[in-house]
Structures are given as structure tokens and as C-alpha cells.
Write a protein that holds these residues in place. Structure first.
Motif, PDB file in Angstrom:
ATOM      1  N   ALA A 194      50.194 -59.658  -4.624  1.00  0.00           N
ATOM      2  CA  ALA A 194      49.579 -58.779  -3.633  1.00  0.00           C
ATOM      3  C   ALA A 194      48.385 -58.087  -4.271  1.00  0.00           C
ATOM      4  O   ALA A 194      48.339 -57.876  -5.488  1.00  0.00           O
ATOM      5  CB  ALA A 194      50.590 -57.743  -3.150  1.00  0.00           C
ATOM      6  N   ALA A 195      47.413 -57.729  -3.456  1.00  0.00           N
ATOM      7  CA  ALA A 195      46.194 -57.117  -3.993  1.00  0.00           C
ATOM      8  C   ALA A 195      46.494 -55.861  -4.797  1.00  0.00           C
ATOM      9  O   ALA A 195      45.849 -55.585  -5.824  1.00  0.00           O
ATOM     10  CB  ALA A 195      45.238 -56.793  -2.844  1.00  0.00           C
ATOM     11  N   ASP A 196      47.502 -55.095  -4.357  1.00  0.00           N
ATOM     12  CA  ASP A 196      47.834 -53.838  -5.044  1.00  0.00           C
ATOM     13  C   ASP A 196      49.109 -53.970  -5.884  1.00  0.00           C
ATOM     14  O   ASP A 196      49.829 -52.994  -6.099  1.00  0.00           O
ATOM     15  CB  ASP A 196      48.000 -52.706  -4.040  1.00  0.00           C
ATOM     16  N   VAL A 197      49.387 -55.183  -6.359  1.00  0.00           N
ATOM     17  CA  VAL A 197      50.584 -55.406  -7.169  1.00  0.00           C
ATOM     18  C   VAL A 197      50.610 -54.462  -8.373  1.00  0.00           C
ATOM     19  O   VAL A 197      49.570 -54.098  -8.926  1.00  0.00           O
ATOM     20  CB  VAL A 197      50.642 -56.877  -7.653  1.00  0.00           C
ATOM     21  N   SER A 198      51.800 -54.069  -8.766  1.00  0.00           N
ATOM     22  CA  SER A 198      51.953 -53.254  -9.975  1.00  0.00           C
ATOM     23  C   SER A 198      52.901 -53.952 -10.928  1.00  0.00           C
ATOM     24  O   SER A 198      53.877 -54.582 -10.509  1.00  0.00           O
ATOM     25  CB  SER A 198      52.473 -51.849  -9.645  1.00  0.00           C
ATOM     26  N   MET A 199      52.584 -53.855 -12.219  1.00  0.00           N
ATOM     27  CA  MET A 199      53.424 -54.419 -13.265  1.00  0.00           C
ATOM     28  C   MET A 199      53.854 -53.271 -14.161  1.00  0.00           C
ATOM     29  O   MET A 199      53.009 -52.574 -14.725  1.00  0.00           O
ATOM     30  CB  MET A 199      52.655 -55.476 -14.054  1.00  0.00           C
ATOM     31  N   VAL A 200      55.161 -53.034 -14.252  1.00  0.00           N
ATOM     32  CA  VAL A 200      55.685 -51.892 -15.005  1.00  0.00           C
ATOM     33  C   VAL A 200      56.813 -52.358 -15.907  1.00  0.00           C
ATOM     34  O   VAL A 200      57.623 -53.208 -15.520  1.00  0.00           O
ATOM     35  CB  VAL A 200      56.210 -50.783 -14.058  1.00  0.00           C
ATOM     36  N   GLY A 201      56.865 -51.816 -17.123  1.00  0.00           N
ATOM     37  CA  GLY A 201      57.903 -52.214 -18.066  1.00  0.00           C
ATOM     38  C   GLY A 201      58.737 -51.046 -18.545  1.00  0.00           C
ATOM     39  O   GLY A 201      58.282 -49.900 -18.586  1.00  0.00           O
ATOM     40  N   ASP A 202      59.968 -51.327 -18.894  1.00  0.00           N
ATOM     41  CA  ASP A 202      60.907 -50.350 -19.464  1.00  0.00           C
ATOM     42  C   ASP A 202      61.299 -50.841 -20.847  1.00  0.00           C
ATOM     43  O   ASP A 202      62.079 -51.778 -20.995  1.00  0.00           O
ATOM     44  CB  ASP A 202      62.133 -50.226 -18.556  1.00  0.00           C
ATOM     45  N   SER A 203      60.717 -50.200 -21.869  1.00  0.00           N
ATOM     46  CA  SER A 203      61.062 -50.542 -23.249  1.00  0.00           C
ATOM     47  C   SER A 203      61.892 -49.456 -23.910  1.00  0.00           C
ATOM     48  O   SER A 203      62.503 -49.690 -24.949  1.00  0.00           O
ATOM     49  CB  SER A 203      59.790 -50.773 -24.070  1.00  0.00           C
ATOM     50  N   GLY A 204      61.894 -48.263 -23.316  1.00  0.00           N
ATOM     51  CA  GLY A 204      62.610 -47.141 -23.913  1.00  0.00           C
ATOM     52  C   GLY A 204      62.087 -46.766 -25.278  1.00  0.00           C
ATOM     53  O   GLY A 204      62.764 -46.065 -26.031  1.00  0.00           O
ATOM     54  N   GLY A 205      60.882 -47.242 -25.631  1.00  0.00           N
ATOM     55  CA  GLY A 205      60.325 -46.986 -26.954  1.00  0.00           C
ATOM     56  C   GLY A 205      60.984 -47.808 -28.044  1.00  0.00           C
ATOM     57  O   GLY A 205      60.731 -47.590 -29.229  1.00  0.00           O
ATOM     58  N   LYS A 206      61.813 -48.789 -27.655  1.00  0.00           N
ATOM     59  CA  LYS A 206      62.577 -49.564 -28.634  1.00  0.00           C
ATOM     60  C   LYS A 206      62.122 -51.018 -28.737  1.00  0.00           C
ATOM     61  O   LYS A 206      62.746 -51.819 -29.429  1.00  0.00           O
ATOM     62  CB  LYS A 206      64.069 -49.511 -28.283  1.00  0.00           C
ATOM     63  N   SER A 207      61.052 -51.358 -28.033  1.00  0.00           N
ATOM     64  CA  SER A 207      60.497 -52.705 -28.104  1.00  0.00           C
ATOM     65  C   SER A 207      59.019 -52.611 -27.766  1.00  0.00           C
ATOM     66  O   SER A 207      58.568 -51.615 -27.193  1.00  0.00           O
ATOM     67  CB  SER A 207      61.221 -53.645 -27.133  1.00  0.00           C
ATOM     68  N   PRO A 208      58.232 -53.640 -28.106  1.00  0.00           N
ATOM     69  CA  PRO A 208      56.801 -53.604 -27.770  1.00  0.00           C
ATOM     70  C   PRO A 208      56.600 -53.500 -26.273  1.00  0.00           C
ATOM     71  O   PRO A 208      57.325 -54.116 -25.497  1.00  0.00           O
ATOM     72  CB  PRO A 208      56.282 -54.946 -28.311  1.00  0.00           C
ATOM     73  N   GLN A 209      55.616 -52.734 -25.879  1.00  0.00           N
ATOM     74  CA  GLN A 209      55.317 -52.551 -24.462  1.00  0.00           C
ATOM     75  C   GLN A 209      54.121 -53.414 -24.112  1.00  0.00           C
ATOM     76  O   GLN A 209      53.026 -53.215 -24.619  1.00  0.00           O
ATOM     77  CB  GLN A 209      55.006 -51.074 -24.184  1.00  0.00           C
ATOM     78  N   LEU A 210      54.348 -54.418 -23.259  1.00  0.00           N
ATOM     79  CA  LEU A 210      53.255 -55.284 -22.845  1.00  0.00           C
ATOM     80  C   LEU A 210      52.188 -54.483 -22.114  1.00  0.00           C
ATOM     81  O   LEU A 210      50.995 -54.687 -22.301  1.00  0.00           O
ATOM     82  CB  LEU A 210      53.781 -56.403 -21.940  1.00  0.00           C
ATOM     83  N   ALA A 211      52.632 -53.562 -21.293  1.00  0.00           N
ATOM     84  CA  ALA A 211      51.700 -52.715 -20.553  1.00  0.00           C
ATOM     85  C   ALA A 211      52.452 -51.500 -20.046  1.00  0.00           C
ATOM     86  O   ALA A 211      53.587 -51.602 -19.624  1.00  0.00           O
ATOM     87  CB  ALA A 211      51.100 -53.476 -19.382  1.00  0.00           C
ATOM     88  N   ARG A 212      51.797 -50.357 -20.091  1.00  0.00           N
ATOM     89  CA  ARG A 212      52.449 -49.142 -19.601  1.00  0.00           C
ATOM     90  C   ARG A 212      52.433 -49.076 -18.081  1.00  0.00           C
ATOM     91  O   ARG A 212      53.113 -48.281 -17.479  1.00  0.00           O
ATOM     92  CB  ARG A 212      51.761 -47.901 -20.196  1.00  0.00           C
ATOM     93  N   GLY A 213      51.663 -49.911 -17.474  1.00  0.00           N
ATOM     94  CA  GLY A 213      51.572 -49.939 -16.018  1.00  0.00           C
ATOM     95  C   GLY A 213      50.211 -50.475 -15.621  1.00  0.00           C
ATOM     96  O   GLY A 213      49.199 -49.825 -15.876  1.00  0.00           O
ATOM     97  N   ILE A 214      50.182 -51.657 -15.038  1.00  0.00           N
ATOM     98  CA  ILE A 214      48.916 -52.277 -14.661  1.00  0.00           C
ATOM     99  C   ILE A 214      48.934 -52.504 -13.163  1.00  0.00           C
ATOM    100  O   ILE A 214      49.929 -52.963 -12.605  1.00  0.00           O
ATOM    101  CB  ILE A 214      48.709 -53.607 -15.407  1.00  0.00           C
ATOM    102  N   MET A 215      47.828 -52.193 -12.518  1.00  0.00           N
ATOM    103  CA  MET A 215      47.720 -52.328 -11.065  1.00  0.00           C
ATOM    104  C   MET A 215      46.650 -53.346 -10.727  1.00  0.00           C
ATOM    105  O   MET A 215      45.663 -53.493 -11.440  1.00  0.00           O
ATOM    106  CB  MET A 215      47.348 -50.976 -10.445  1.00  0.00           C
ATOM    107  N   GLY A 216      46.843 -54.041  -9.615  1.00  0.00           N
ATOM    108  CA  GLY A 216      45.830 -54.939  -9.093  1.00  0.00           C
ATOM    109  C   GLY A 216      46.048 -56.381  -9.500  1.00  0.00           C
ATOM    110  O   GLY A 216      46.384 -56.678 -10.646  1.00  0.00           O
TER     111      GLY A 216
END
Length: 312
Positions: A194-216
Motif C-alpha cells: 500500500a502507498a502508506d505501508v509501514s514496516m515496524v520491528g520489535d527487537s527489544g534491544g536484544k537483536s539488530p534492528q532492521l528499521a525503527r519504522g519505515i513508511m511508504g
């Protein structure tokens, strides 16, 4: 009455109640075990083991939820529920309610409810308990429970997203998405988002974070197309798997250890939200957990090597 056999017959229901209250597989399993220990130690006789045990597991889960909410307030980064591979409780007459309440979006919405509202909502709207049973389970009057149910239902209806009901279409879209990830196909990925898609991850600070939150769509597609082919180069694999009743996948390293769980929210033929769980504490119930930091370092080395090959 054989208590052990009766308990095992009711275990799927008890787990499903506890999971929806707690959003945690491990905590729900602990609540079910505590319920058994209390029943085994009790000399009380009951005409309805289902009502009795549902009351006990609800009260245990409410006690756990009080402390869990404090921990979640101090959680590092975005918090998601523990991914559930499959719901052990099945009821054809409640299949829609069971599936709807299991999605990550619904569980996150339930986090906004008070513990009592959440318990009443789960028992009433998901499992169709009557108010007499609910009142006994949460220790409130029937009148109070009716009010709690109205408030909870209103909060859930205000924020509940609507996802595609056709499972075959969702699964087909998810298959295209994960194939495009493997190929690094930016255009195909963009078409599925979707045009306004969001990608969010939960690492809990215990694994590498691919992205803290990417939109679009363009941003998400480019990130995925750049990163995931590098994972393929270092033998990371992913298998489509329904998670919390939604299309998703389990990612594993070359040894078959679990790296991540990814869940897709699909609406109107497009992916609206992509949620990934990489916190190893939330993946241990799926299988042995990989060293995500080591995998990330190896992927970065592979990316540098690929750039050198292109430069030439």
C-alpha cells in the motif's frame, strides 16, 4: 471424574483465553500450568469444570497482566505480542471471532483496554461466556461486567482495522511478497505494498534492528530489495507460515535456528503493515534461536563483497 483427562480436554480453551489476555505464549502456558496446579490441590467439587477452570485461568492471567504492563511500559523500542503459530482451540461457531481476536493488530488494540475490560472482552466477545460466568471469573457484579463489555467493545470498534477475509487471496499475495524479497525485485515489492505501508520491528534491544519504522511503499521496497538478497547469500531461509491467523513467515539461519517472525496485514489486495519480531525472548517457543548479531555482521560483509564485485 478424571481431573487430568478433563483438564487436558480443556487445555486448548484455557490457553486461548490466557494468550488473548496476555499476548504472550510463554506467559499463557505458565498461566495454564498454574491453573492445573491450583485445581489439583483443590478439594472443591464443581458441576462445570469448564466454568471453574476458565475462572481460575482468567484470574491468574489478570494477576500476571498487572506486572506485565509495568514491564511493557519500560520496554526498549516497539513492543509486539509473541507470535503464535496456531491457535489450539477451535470452535466452528466462533471461528470468525477467534480469528479476528488473534491478529497482532487486535492484540495491540487490546493493550489500550484496562485489564478488566480486556478480560471481559475476551470472555464475552471472543468465547461467548454469559455474564454470570464472566462476573465469577473477574470478581465483579454482572452489571459492572456489562458496562465493562460496552466500554471495551466501543474502544475495539473505534480502532479495529478491517483485513481481507479471503484467506486464499491473502496467502497468494504473501507468496508473491516473499518471492520478491528473495529476488530483491523492487518493482514487484512496490506493487504489493500500500502507498502508506509501514514496516515496524520489535527487537527489544536484544537483536539488530532492521528499521525503527519505515513508511511508504518506495522506502520499504528499496530497503527490502537491498537487504534481503544479502540474507539469501549467507543461507538465511524463510518459510511462509500463518502467524496469529495472518500470513507471515519464519526466518532461520543456515543451521535452521530462528531469526525472526514476520507478519503481514493485508487489506484491499495490498500489504498495509509489516511487523517483524526479532527479540530472541519472543522466539524461543518456536525453536532454537539464532545469533542475530552474528548473522547481521555476516550479511554486512556479504553486502560489502557484493559492492566490490560490482565495482570491479
Amino acid at each position: 471424574m478424571n481431573r487430568a483427562r478433563t483438564f487436558e480436554e480443556l487445555r486448548p480453551l484455557l490457553f486461548s483465553i490466557a494468550y488473548r489476555i496476555l499476548s504472550s505464549v510463554t506467559e499463557a502456558e505458565d498461566a495454564v500450568q498454574e491453573t492445573w496446579l491450583r485445581w489439583e490441590a483443590s478439594e472443591a467439587r464443581t458441576e462445570s469444570p469448564k466454568a471453574y477452570l476458565s475462572t481460575v485461568v482468567t484470574r491468574v492471567a489478570l494477576d500476571v497482566l498487572q506486572s506485565a504492563r509495568v514491564r511493557r511500559e519500560a520496554y526498549t523500542g516497539t513492543w509486539f505480542p509473541e507470535p503464535l503459530l496456531s491457535d489450539p482451540y477451535q470452535d466452528p461457531e466462533r471461528s470468525a471471532e477467534l480469528a479476528d481476536s488473534l491478529s497482532m493488530a487486535a492484540l495491540l488494540l487490546m493493550e489500550r483496554l484496562s485489564p478488566l475490560e480486556r478480560a471481559v472482552f475476551v470472555l464475552r466477545e471472543v468465547f461467548a461466556f454469559n455474564f454470570e460466568e464472566i462476573a465469577a471469573a473477574v470478581g465483579r457484579s454482572e452489571s459492572a461486567c456489562r458496562q465493562l463489555a460496552v466500554r471495551a467493545r466501543r474502544h475495539m470498534e473505534e480502532g479495529r482495522p478491517r483485513f481481507d477475509a479471503d484467506q486464499r487471496e491473502r496467502d497468494k499475495l504473501a507468496e508473491r511478497f516473499f518471492n520478491a524479497l528473495r529476488e530483491g525485485d523492487v518493482d514487484d515489492l512496490r506493487d504489493l505494498l500500500a502507498a502508506d505501508v509501514s514496516m515496524v520491528g520489535d527487537s527489544g534491544g536484544k537483536s539488530p534492528q532492521l528499521a525503527r519504522g519505515i513508511m511508504g511503499a518506495d522506502n520499504v521496497a528499496r530497503l527490502f530489495a537491498a537487504y534481503f538478497p544479502m540474507l539469501v547469500r549467507i543461507d538465511v531461509t524463510w518459510q511462509p507460515h500463518e502467524l496469529n491467523g495472518q500470513p507471515g513467515a519464519i526466518f532461520c539461519d543456515r543451521e535452521g535456528k530462528v531469526l525472526a517472525a514476520m507478519v503481514l496485514d493485508v487489506r484491499e489486495g495490498q500489504i498495509q503493515t509489516i511487523r517483524s519480531v526479532t527479540n530472541p525472548d519472543k522466539l524461543a517457543h518456536i525453536g532454537p534461536v539464532a545469533d542475530a548479531w552474528a548473522v547481521s555482521r555476516e550479511a554486512n560483509r556479504a553486502a560489502r563483497a557484493a559492492r566490490r564485485e560490482q565495482e570491479g
